[in-house]
Design a protein around this motif. Structure first.
Motif, PDB file in Angstrom:
ATOM      1  N   TRP A  17      -2.610  43.018  -7.298  1.00  0.00           N
ATOM      2  CA  TRP A  17      -1.953  41.600  -6.922  1.00  0.00           C
ATOM      3  C   TRP A  17      -1.718  40.850  -6.319  1.00  0.00           C
ATOM      4  N   PRO A  18      -1.907  39.527  -5.940  1.00  0.00           N
ATOM      5  CA  PRO A  18      -1.434  38.766  -7.675  1.00  0.00           C
ATOM      6  C   PRO A  18      -2.311  38.531  -8.413  1.00  0.00           C
ATOM      7  N   LYS A  19      -3.502  39.299  -8.451  1.00  0.00           N
ATOM      8  CA  LYS A  19      -5.245  38.554  -9.438  1.00  0.00           C
ATOM      9  C   LYS A  19      -4.359  39.085 -10.799  1.00  0.00           C
ATOM     10  N   SER A  20      -3.427  40.373 -10.413  1.00  0.00           N
ATOM     11  CA  SER A  20      -4.043  41.185 -12.464  1.00  0.00           C
ATOM     12  C   SER A  20      -2.414  39.984 -12.425  1.00  0.00           C
ATOM     13  N   ARG A  21      -1.625  39.196 -12.299  1.00  0.00           N
ATOM     14  CA  ARG A  21      -0.746  38.286 -12.786  1.00  0.00           C
ATOM     15  C   ARG A  21      -1.416  37.446 -14.124  1.00  0.00           C
ATOM     16  N   ASP A  22      -2.637  37.079 -13.760  1.00  0.00           N
ATOM     17  CA  ASP A  22      -3.294  35.990 -14.589  1.00  0.00           C
ATOM     18  C   ASP A  22      -4.701  36.914 -15.466  1.00  0.00           C
ATOM     19  N   MET A  23      -5.153  37.778 -14.986  1.00  0.00           N
ATOM     20  CA  MET A  23      -6.661  38.862 -15.599  1.00  0.00           C
ATOM     21  C   MET A  23      -6.039  40.617 -15.013  1.00  0.00           C
ATOM     22  N   ILE A  24      -6.544  41.323 -16.646  1.00  0.00           N
ATOM     23  CA  ILE A  24      -6.831  42.478 -16.604  1.00  0.00           C
ATOM     24  C   ILE A  24      -7.593  42.501 -16.870  1.00  0.00           C
ATOM     25  N   ASP A  34     -10.776  47.358 -20.566  1.00  0.00           N
ATOM     26  CA  ASP A  34     -10.875  48.425 -21.234  1.00  0.00           C
ATOM     27  C   ASP A  34      -9.410  48.973 -21.330  1.00  0.00           C
ATOM     28  N   ASN A  35      -8.491  48.867 -19.858  1.00  0.00           N
ATOM     29  CA  ASN A  35      -7.438  49.333 -19.786  1.00  0.00           C
ATOM     30  C   ASN A  35      -6.463  49.619 -21.143  1.00  0.00           C
ATOM     31  N   VAL A  36      -6.144  47.992 -21.931  1.00  0.00           N
ATOM     32  CA  VAL A  36      -5.730  47.534 -22.649  1.00  0.00           C
ATOM     33  C   VAL A  36      -6.718  47.272 -23.638  1.00  0.00           C
ATOM     34  N   PRO A  37      -7.314  48.444 -24.843  1.00  0.00           N
ATOM     35  CA  PRO A  37      -7.995  47.766 -25.496  1.00  0.00           C
ATOM     36  C   PRO A  37      -8.040  47.291 -26.566  1.00  0.00           C
ATOM     37  N   HIS A  38      -6.975  46.354 -26.312  1.00  0.00           N
ATOM     38  CA  HIS A  38      -6.029  45.140 -28.083  1.00  0.00           C
ATOM     39  C   HIS A  38      -5.964  44.015 -28.273  1.00  0.00           C
ATOM     40  N   TYR A  57      -4.253  36.696 -32.680  1.00  0.00           N
ATOM     41  CA  TYR A  57      -2.874  36.044 -33.422  1.00  0.00           C
ATOM     42  C   TYR A  57      -2.418  34.919 -32.669  1.00  0.00           C
ATOM     43  N   LYS A  58      -2.617  34.491 -31.640  1.00  0.00           N
ATOM     44  CA  LYS A  58      -1.843  33.387 -30.718  1.00  0.00           C
ATOM     45  C   LYS A  58      -3.111  32.966 -29.649  1.00  0.00           C
ATOM     46  N   LYS A  59      -3.990  33.181 -30.412  1.00  0.00           N
ATOM     47  CA  LYS A  59      -5.012  32.305 -29.805  1.00  0.00           C
ATOM     48  C   LYS A  59      -4.689  30.367 -29.738  1.00  0.00           C
ATOM     49  N   GLU A  60      -3.873  30.358 -30.491  1.00  0.00           N
ATOM     50  CA  GLU A  60      -3.502  28.600 -31.238  1.00  0.00           C
ATOM     51  C   GLU A  60      -2.030  28.753 -29.326  1.00  0.00           C
ATOM     52  N   GLN A  61      -1.645  29.556 -28.884  1.00  0.00           N
ATOM     53  CA  GLN A  61      -1.020  29.146 -28.126  1.00  0.00           C
ATOM     54  C   GLN A  61      -0.801  29.955 -26.377  1.00  0.00           C
ATOM     55  N   ASN A  62      -2.474  30.035 -26.102  1.00  0.00           N
ATOM     56  CA  ASN A  62      -2.893  30.256 -24.680  1.00  0.00           C
ATOM     57  C   ASN A  62      -1.648  31.475 -24.515  1.00  0.00           C
ATOM     58  N   TRP A  63      -1.649  32.520 -24.932  1.00  0.00           N
ATOM     59  CA  TRP A  63      -1.038  33.913 -24.339  1.00  0.00           C
ATOM     60  C   TRP A  63      -1.271  33.900 -23.948  1.00  0.00           C
ATOM     61  N   VAL A  64      -2.726  34.624 -24.573  1.00  0.00           N
ATOM     62  CA  VAL A  64      -4.239  35.958 -23.634  1.00  0.00           C
ATOM     63  C   VAL A  64      -5.322  34.931 -24.571  1.00  0.00           C
ATOM     64  N   VAL A  65      -6.368  35.249 -23.610  1.00  0.00           N
ATOM     65  CA  VAL A  65      -7.723  35.213 -24.033  1.00  0.00           C
ATOM     66  C   VAL A  65      -8.704  36.086 -23.970  1.00  0.00           C
ATOM     67  N   LYS A  66      -9.738  36.615 -24.330  1.00  0.00           N
ATOM     68  CA  LYS A  66     -10.447  37.989 -23.385  1.00  0.00           C
ATOM     69  C   LYS A  66     -11.812  37.019 -22.993  1.00  0.00           C
ATOM     70  N   SER A  67     -12.521  37.268 -22.062  1.00  0.00           N
ATOM     71  CA  SER A  67     -13.241  36.578 -21.469  1.00  0.00           C
ATOM     72  C   SER A  67     -14.119  37.943 -20.423  1.00  0.00           C
ATOM     73  N   GLY A  68     -14.992  37.752 -21.319  1.00  0.00           N
ATOM     74  CA  GLY A  68     -15.745  39.375 -21.351  1.00  0.00           C
ATOM     75  C   GLY A  68     -15.289  40.643 -20.475  1.00  0.00           C
ATOM     76  N   ASP A  69     -14.791  41.349 -19.933  1.00  0.00           N
ATOM     77  CA  ASP A  69     -14.738  42.171 -19.549  1.00  0.00           C
ATOM     78  C   ASP A  69     -13.223  42.076 -19.088  1.00  0.00           C
ATOM     79  N   TYR A  70     -12.417  40.630 -19.230  1.00  0.00           N
ATOM     80  CA  TYR A  70     -10.932  40.757 -19.216  1.00  0.00           C
ATOM     81  C   TYR A  70     -10.663  40.386 -19.906  1.00  0.00           C
ATOM     82  N   LEU A  71      -9.226  40.583 -19.852  1.00  0.00           N
ATOM     83  CA  LEU A  71      -7.890  39.421 -20.599  1.00  0.00           C
ATOM     84  C   LEU A  71      -7.082  38.662 -19.932  1.00  0.00           C
ATOM     85  N   VAL A  72      -7.707  37.695 -19.628  1.00  0.00           N
ATOM     86  CA  VAL A  72      -7.471  36.177 -18.927  1.00  0.00           C
ATOM     87  C   VAL A  72      -5.731  35.774 -19.449  1.00  0.00           C
ATOM     88  N   PHE A  73      -4.512  35.626 -18.767  1.00  0.00           N
ATOM     89  CA  PHE A  73      -3.297  34.655 -19.091  1.00  0.00           C
ATOM     90  C   PHE A  73      -2.870  33.672 -18.638  1.00  0.00           C
TER      91      PHE A  73
END
Length: 594
Positions: A140-147, A150-154, A160-176
């Protein structure tokens, strides 16, 4: 020792008076040790609730010392043959929410029954595996914006929410990015929009404790942390895959829950503000029971901020919902204090719960009626059905409606409005706060082998007045304060302090994903708990919710340490005992072979 003294006398290797002196010293040491052990007797903490409620929340203050304590490694092993949980999604297993056999047998799902708790009859006797490629979470606080992905591989929510900027996959990370269904211009713009719409709402001052219903990935609560607001974000375990796990992996307070047929596991009159942005709850269902539940958990004068299409669209369906909301909220004596549209076309309405009972008395029809509550001392929202009535406004010892807590941060250490007026309770509360402050600063922070810089999400299994959580307020951590269901109900007091928590029975599994906490704390809990369930089962649950490299910190009796230590050691944890009073276990990455 007696044999040794007798030998000295018989062999006459030292003068008699010196032998007698040695004997007296030894007896004194034994007596002191016995007395010290008796001081740790949990009777002082786990009294019969009916006899002396709340006395067990005070923790005896140790000698003040800031040097690291000398710890002894705990090497005894319980020799338990551990097995991995099986199944394709075993690494995300939540026992009380994934009981598919019971869920499939439900007669109806109309009121979200399939998203409610259905615990197995037998406790979990297996260990949850790690996802492939699991890594230590980002700090934290880096984790607020990216995780780590592989820790949450979903990936489903990404698409489903790509048009609403919920979460984006970027390489090894999920970015919020901080977007959401209603946050078209970002969360910060949205929270400022709420504050401008109703200037009475001052984030981090009079509004400190917030509930976000149907929270998505909890960006609303995550960004409010910058404004000194602590938000309890919740959503069901549904097709929005792993949204609560995303939130907790980010280091944002969250839990699984649903407004279905049962009350939420939160206290009466606790939240300053409840928020819903397109949260998919039918608020007017069953005559308004979901709204009656919000009324229960909102403190007098609290706000409900609702942003959804019925607020700002005019089609037939939305008009029907809006008219139903008008009818129910008026009957509840809620008032509309603001309604507006922002520049992006998103609408918002803010309701306020009354601060006076006069409206209830002046209604032409007593519908919904006021609940008939006796003097409430027991927890009434654990597996309890939603009410068809409104709880009366809480009053103080003089019959006046309870006041709003002080502004943050003064409310943390001030006398909570809901604190019992019984004799000496205020003194107990103040002593509890002082003693926990000393214990945390002198022992927990400086004296134990805990790397607090790696700790973000904390669970207190037996929170009492939340003195432990209050003492950690200077650290970049948040604490989920749990009030066990068979203990005195102090949860409203915890919320009055500006902290969050919930009710739970530790003989059951918690409604959270695996690997979601960095530290689990328990103060004199297990002696009381083992009267109802097996300690091994509770340890398995701690192992499930704790992240690898996370800590369990236990303050308890030597007898209980001797029971806990071997079980934790059998899990390949490092276990250290300090002063026969504090046990620190550190979870490893070890898992049994499949």
């Amino acid at each position: 020792m007696g044999i040794w003294v007798e030998r000295l006398l018989r062999e006459r290797k030292c003068p008699f008076f010196l032998t007698l002196l040695v004997f007296v010293v030894c007896v004194s040491i034994l007596t002191f040790t016995k007395n010290a052990a008796s001081n740790l007797d949990p009777i002082g903490f786990y009294l019969d609730v009916k006899a002396q409620p709340l006395a067990h929340f005070s923790s005896p203050a140790p000698k003040r010392q800031r040097l690291p304590l000398k710890g002894e490694p705990f090497l005894d092993d319980a020799n338990i043959d551990w097995k991995l949980c099986k199944g394709h999604f075993a690494f995300d297993y939540v026992p009380c929410l994934d009981n598919l056999k019971v869920i499939k047998a439900l007669r109806t799902r109309r009121h979200m029954e399939h998203r409610e708790r259905h615990c197995p009859h037998s406790p979990l006797h297996c260990l949850v595996p790690l996802p492939r490629g699991y890594k230590l979470p980002l700090p934290w606080p880096k984790s607020r914006d990216m995780i780590w992905y592989d820790n949450v591989p979903h990936p489903k929510l990404v698409e489903y929410k790509k048009e609403q900027n919920w979460v984006v996959k970027s390489g090894d990370y999920l970015v919020f990015p901080g977007g959401g269904t209603q946050f078209k211009e970002g969360v910060n713009h949205y929270t400022e929009y709420i504050e401008k719409t109703l200037p009475t709402i001052q984030w981090g001052k009079n509004i400190r404790v917030v509930l976000d219903v149907g929270c998505g990935v909890a960006s609303f609560g995550g960004y409010l942390l910058d404004k000194n607001v602590i938000t309890m974000s919740f959503a069901p375990k549904d097709e929005h895959e792993a949204q609560i796990q995303f939130a907790l992996e980010r280091g944002i307070p969250a839990t699984h829950s649903v407004i279905g047929t049962q009350k939420l596991t939160f206290p009466d009159n606790g939240f300053d503000l409840v928020h819903c942005a397109r949260c998919r709850v039918h608020w007017d269902a069953d005559g308004g029971k979901p709204l009656f539940e919000l009324n229960r958990i909102l403190r007098p004068g609290g706000f409900f901020a609702w942003s959804a299409t019925p607020v700002y669209r005019d089609d037939e369906r939305d008009r029907k919902v809006w008219n139903a909301m008008v009818t129910v909220t008026k009957a509840m004596c809620w008032s509309v204090v603001a309604k507006t549209l922002d520049s992006s076309g998103i609408g918002l309405v803010i309701y306020q719960k009354p601060t006076s009972s006069s409206c209830y008395q002046e209604r032409k029809e007593n519908t919904p009626p006021l609940c008939e509550y006796s003097d409430k001392k027991s927890i009434s929202s654990w597996y309890a059905k939603l009410s068809s009535c409104l709880i009366p406004l809480p009053v103080d010892c003089e019959g006046n409606i309870q006041s709003w807590p002080k502004s943050w941060p003064q409310r943390l250490t001030g006398i909570p409005p809901s604190l019992s007026s019984e004799s000496d309770v205020t003194e107990k509360f103040l002593n509890d706060t002082k003693q926990w402050s000393e214990l945390v600063s002198d022992v927990y922070i400086d004296g134990l082998s805990i790397n607090w810089s790696s700790v973000r999400n904390v669970m207190d299994m037996n929170a009492g007045y939340a003195g432990f959580a209050a003492s950690l307020i200077h650290l970049p951590v948040w604490v989920m304060n749990v009030v066990p269901i068979d203990m005195p109900d102090t949860l409203t007091t915890i919320f009055d302090r500006g902290l969050i928590g919930l009710y739970h029975d530790w003989c059951e599994s918690l409604s959270t994903y695996p690997r979601t906490y960095d530290l689990v704390h328990a103060s004199f809990l297990f002696k009381h708990l083992e009267q109802r369930c097996e300690i091994v089962d509770v340890v398995v649950e701690i192992d499930r919710i704790l992240r690898p490299d996370g800590y369990v910190l236990v303050q308890d009796t030597v007898e209980m340490m001797n029971k806990l230590g071997p079980v934790l050691h059998s899990l390949h944890w490092s276990v250290t005992l300090y002063q026969n009073r504090f046990l620190v276990g550190k979870k490893s990455f070890w898992r049994p072979r499949p």
